[in-house]
Structures are given as C-alpha cells and as structure tokens.
Design a protein around this motif. Structure first.
Motif, PDB file in Angstrom:
ATOM      1  N   TRP A  78       0.822  -1.210   0.000  1.00 37.01           N
ATOM      2  CA  TRP A  78       0.000   0.000   0.000  1.00 37.01           C
ATOM      3  C   TRP A  78       0.861   1.267   0.000  1.00 37.01           C
ATOM      4  O   TRP A  78       0.399   2.339  -0.376  1.00 37.01           O
ATOM      5  CB  TRP A  78      -0.948   0.001   1.199  1.00 37.01           C
ATOM      6  CG  TRP A  78      -0.282   0.263   2.518  1.00 37.01           C
ATOM      7  CD1 TRP A  78       0.340  -0.643   3.316  1.00 37.01           C
ATOM      8  CD2 TRP A  78      -0.172   1.522   3.184  1.00 37.01           C
ATOM      9  NE1 TRP A  78       0.835  -0.039   4.434  1.00 37.01           N
ATOM     10  CE2 TRP A  78       0.535   1.293   4.387  1.00 37.01           C
ATOM     11  CE3 TRP A  78      -0.586   2.819   2.892  1.00 37.01           C
ATOM     12  CZ2 TRP A  78       0.828   2.321   5.286  1.00 37.01           C
ATOM     13  CZ3 TRP A  78      -0.293   3.837   3.781  1.00 37.01           C
ATOM     14  CH2 TRP A  78       0.398   3.580   4.971  1.00 37.01           C
ATOM     15  N   ARG A  79       2.144   1.126   0.409  1.00 36.07           N
ATOM     16  CA  ARG A  79       3.048   2.270   0.422  1.00 36.07           C
ATOM     17  C   ARG A  79       3.737   2.489  -0.923  1.00 36.07           C
ATOM     18  O   ARG A  79       4.295   3.556  -1.157  1.00 36.07           O
ATOM     19  CB  ARG A  79       4.127   2.086   1.496  1.00 36.07           C
ATOM     20  CG  ARG A  79       3.633   2.215   2.918  1.00 36.07           C
ATOM     21  CD  ARG A  79       4.825   2.299   3.867  1.00 36.07           C
ATOM     22  NE  ARG A  79       4.421   2.585   5.218  1.00 36.07           N
ATOM     23  CZ  ARG A  79       4.240   1.677   6.170  1.00 36.07           C
ATOM     24  NH1 ARG A  79       4.438   0.406   5.870  1.00 36.07           N
ATOM     25  NH2 ARG A  79       3.869   2.024   7.377  1.00 36.07           N
ATOM     26  N   LYS A  81       4.557   3.514  -4.543  1.00 33.57           N
ATOM     27  CA  LYS A  81       4.076   4.758  -5.146  1.00 33.57           C
ATOM     28  C   LYS A  81       2.875   4.548  -6.058  1.00 33.57           C
ATOM     29  O   LYS A  81       1.858   5.243  -5.948  1.00 33.57           O
ATOM     30  CB  LYS A  81       5.218   5.427  -5.913  1.00 33.57           C
ATOM     31  CG  LYS A  81       4.872   6.816  -6.416  1.00 33.57           C
ATOM     32  CD  LYS A  81       6.084   7.493  -7.016  1.00 33.57           C
ATOM     33  CE  LYS A  81       5.750   8.911  -7.466  1.00 33.57           C
ATOM     34  NZ  LYS A  81       6.938   9.593  -8.037  1.00 33.57           N
ATOM     35  N   ASN A  84      -0.127   3.145  -4.043  1.00 31.76           N
ATOM     36  CA  ASN A  84      -0.624   4.162  -3.121  1.00 31.76           C
ATOM     37  C   ASN A  84      -1.426   5.230  -3.852  1.00 31.76           C
ATOM     38  O   ASN A  84      -2.429   5.726  -3.334  1.00 31.76           O
ATOM     39  CB  ASN A  84       0.541   4.804  -2.375  1.00 31.76           C
ATOM     40  CG  ASN A  84       0.075   5.764  -1.305  1.00 31.76           C
ATOM     41  OD1 ASN A  84      -0.089   6.965  -1.547  1.00 31.76           O
ATOM     42  ND2 ASN A  84      -0.143   5.254  -0.104  1.00 31.76           N
ATOM     43  N   SER A  85      -1.005   5.578  -5.062  1.00 32.74           N
ATOM     44  CA  SER A  85      -1.746   6.581  -5.823  1.00 32.74           C
ATOM     45  C   SER A  85      -3.118   6.065  -6.221  1.00 32.74           C
ATOM     46  O   SER A  85      -4.058   6.843  -6.382  1.00 32.74           O
ATOM     47  CB  SER A  85      -0.948   6.974  -7.072  1.00 32.74           C
ATOM     48  OG  SER A  85      -0.808   5.873  -7.959  1.00 32.74           O
ATOM     49  N   GLN A  88      -5.170   5.813  -2.686  1.00 32.31           N
ATOM     50  CA  GLN A  88      -5.406   7.140  -2.113  1.00 32.31           C
ATOM     51  C   GLN A  88      -5.474   7.082  -0.586  1.00 32.31           C
ATOM     52  O   GLN A  88      -6.444   7.493   0.035  1.00 32.31           O
ATOM     53  CB  GLN A  88      -6.682   7.752  -2.686  1.00 32.31           C
ATOM     54  CG  GLN A  88      -6.645   7.946  -4.197  1.00 32.31           C
ATOM     55  CD  GLN A  88      -7.897   8.604  -4.723  1.00 32.31           C
ATOM     56  OE1 GLN A  88      -8.329   9.635  -4.215  1.00 32.31           O
ATOM     57  NE2 GLN A  88      -8.492   8.005  -5.743  1.00 32.31           N
ATOM     58  N   ASP A  91       0.308   8.151   3.700  1.00 32.36           N
ATOM     59  CA  ASP A  91       1.251   7.408   4.537  1.00 32.36           C
ATOM     60  C   ASP A  91       1.775   8.350   5.620  1.00 32.36           C
ATOM     61  O   ASP A  91       2.678   9.146   5.382  1.00 32.36           O
ATOM     62  CB  ASP A  91       2.394   6.873   3.677  1.00 32.36           C
ATOM     63  CG  ASP A  91       3.354   6.008   4.470  1.00 32.36           C
ATOM     64  OD1 ASP A  91       3.125   5.820   5.683  1.00 32.36           O
ATOM     65  OD2 ASP A  91       4.348   5.532   3.885  1.00 32.36           O
ATOM     66  N   TRP A 123      -2.260  -0.718   5.994  1.00 33.02           N
ATOM     67  CA  TRP A 123      -3.382  -0.395   5.112  1.00 33.02           C
ATOM     68  C   TRP A 123      -4.691  -0.273   5.874  1.00 33.02           C
ATOM     69  O   TRP A 123      -5.517   0.582   5.565  1.00 33.02           O
ATOM     70  CB  TRP A 123      -3.483  -1.467   4.024  1.00 33.02           C
ATOM     71  CG  TRP A 123      -4.643  -1.271   3.086  1.00 33.02           C
ATOM     72  CD1 TRP A 123      -4.938  -0.148   2.382  1.00 33.02           C
ATOM     73  CD2 TRP A 123      -5.640  -2.237   2.753  1.00 33.02           C
ATOM     74  NE1 TRP A 123      -6.065  -0.354   1.623  1.00 33.02           N
ATOM     75  CE2 TRP A 123      -6.519  -1.636   1.829  1.00 33.02           C
ATOM     76  CE3 TRP A 123      -5.875  -3.559   3.141  1.00 33.02           C
ATOM     77  CZ2 TRP A 123      -7.610  -2.303   1.287  1.00 33.02           C
ATOM     78  CZ3 TRP A 123      -6.961  -4.223   2.596  1.00 33.02           C
ATOM     79  CH2 TRP A 123      -7.819  -3.598   1.677  1.00 33.02           C
TER      80      TRP A 123
END
Length: 208
Positions: A78-79, A81, A84-85, A88, A91, A123
């Motif tokens: 989930w971290r 890039k 994560n984008s 949404q 972090d 997450w």
C-alpha cells in the motif's frame, strides 16, 4: 497490539479493493496451476516420472494466494508509489516533532509544550502515540478524510496517561484534529481534553 482500525473517507473503498484482490488471486492461482500441470506434462513427455500431489494444488489455491496478497498489501504494497496513488491513502507512518500550546481558561493558565508523535500505520490499522516529558497518549479510534482543497485531515480520539512522577496530573480522554499539507511533511491542528482534564489547545507537527 494497540493498533486499531481506522475509517477512510475520500479514498478507495476497502470492500472494492477486496473484490479486486479476489479477482487477482483467482487469476494468479489459475496461472500457477497451469504452469505446474504443464511442467508435469512436459516432464512426462521426456520420460521423466513426475506427478503433482493434490496438496500442492491446494497450496496454490485462490484462498492461499488471496491471503498472501492481502498480507503483502496490508504491510508493504500500500506504500508503493503506484499502488498508493490508486488506493489514495496518506502514509503518515513515522516520527513527528510536535509542539503545542494549551489555551488559557478560568482554571488553567496557558503554557507551551513539546513532544514526539509516532504513527504506526498499515493499510487497515493505525496507532497515534504522543509522548511528552510528563505523559503519553495512544489513539483509540481514528478517521482519515481527504480534503480536496487543503490535504488530508486526521481525526482521532485518545487516552492520556501521566507519568508516575506527575501526581498533579490526571489521566484523561481527548480528541484531536490535524490537517496535513499535501506533501505530508507538516501538520497543524487542535485538541480538546475531557474526562479528567478540561483543557484545549493547538498543535503543530513536522515529520522527522
């Protein structure tokens, strides 16, 4: 473990992510089974005695793959890039230097204080721990809300426990709201205490 679930408003629904994970797990599991069966077939064509125990097929089943992918997503992915984008989710994990000011009331004079906030986040779980020279607090519930104009807002309730050498202080409960800048490097907010200590004030955060 003191981490607790948190609500996410403005990001992608976790239920929807679960559905996507199920589809990906079924696809990955089917591909692995296909590769294994094809390998056995090729080996037999070359006269190599090979078989595939049912336990191996069950091990690479969709349920096992889903469990593995869920764990990876929750702890690490989930971290990343790109992911994560899509999810949404801000972090906030790590250390933050915190400075605050308690406002004056009829029963309490104003004073400045400082401390360190440690955010533990995955997450689906989070923990906000504030440590000062006189006490420490841990979050009990939390919510993250996406503010399209200003950034991300963190709302959380907490319980504060004074150090044993601070007999004049009382354990209490409180609530805090922090607005983080879009780059997630600084934050500013307010806090309100009750159930033992009736104070309120402002606080500023800077990521270490």
């Amino acid at each position: 473990m003191l981490e607790h679930e948190y609500t996410l408003l403005g990001g992608v629904s976790r239920l929807k992510i679960g559905r996507y994970l199920a589809l990906v797990s079924a696809t990955v599991s089917g591909f692995i089974v296909f590769v294994l069966l094809s390998s056995v077939d090729v080996a037999q064509r070359f006269g190599i005695a090979a078989s595939l125990p049912p336990s191996i097929l069950s091990f690479v089943g969709a349920g096992t793959v889903f469990t593995a992918l869920s764990w990876i997503l929750n702890r690490y992915a989930w971290r990343w890039k790109i992911i994560n984008s899509l999810l949404q989710i801000p972090d906030l994990a790590g250390k933050w230097i915190c400075t605050g000011t308690t406002m004056a009331t009829d029963s309490n004079p104003p004073f400045d204080w400082s401390g360190e906030i440690i955010v533990i986040q995955t997450w689906d779980r989070i923990r906000v721990r504030l440590k000062t020279a006189t006490s420490a607090s841990n979050s009990r519930s939390a919510a993250l809300i996406k503010d399209e104009a200003d950034g991300w807002r963190l709302f959380y309730s907490y319980r504060n426990e004074p150090n044993i050498d601070q007999p004049e202080l009382s354990a209490h409960r409180g609530f805090s709201e922090i607005l983080f800048d879009p780059g997630l490097n600084t934050g500013s907010g307010e806090y309100f205490n009750g159930h033992g200590r009736y104070t309120f004030g402002t606080m500023s955060l800077e990521r270490v």
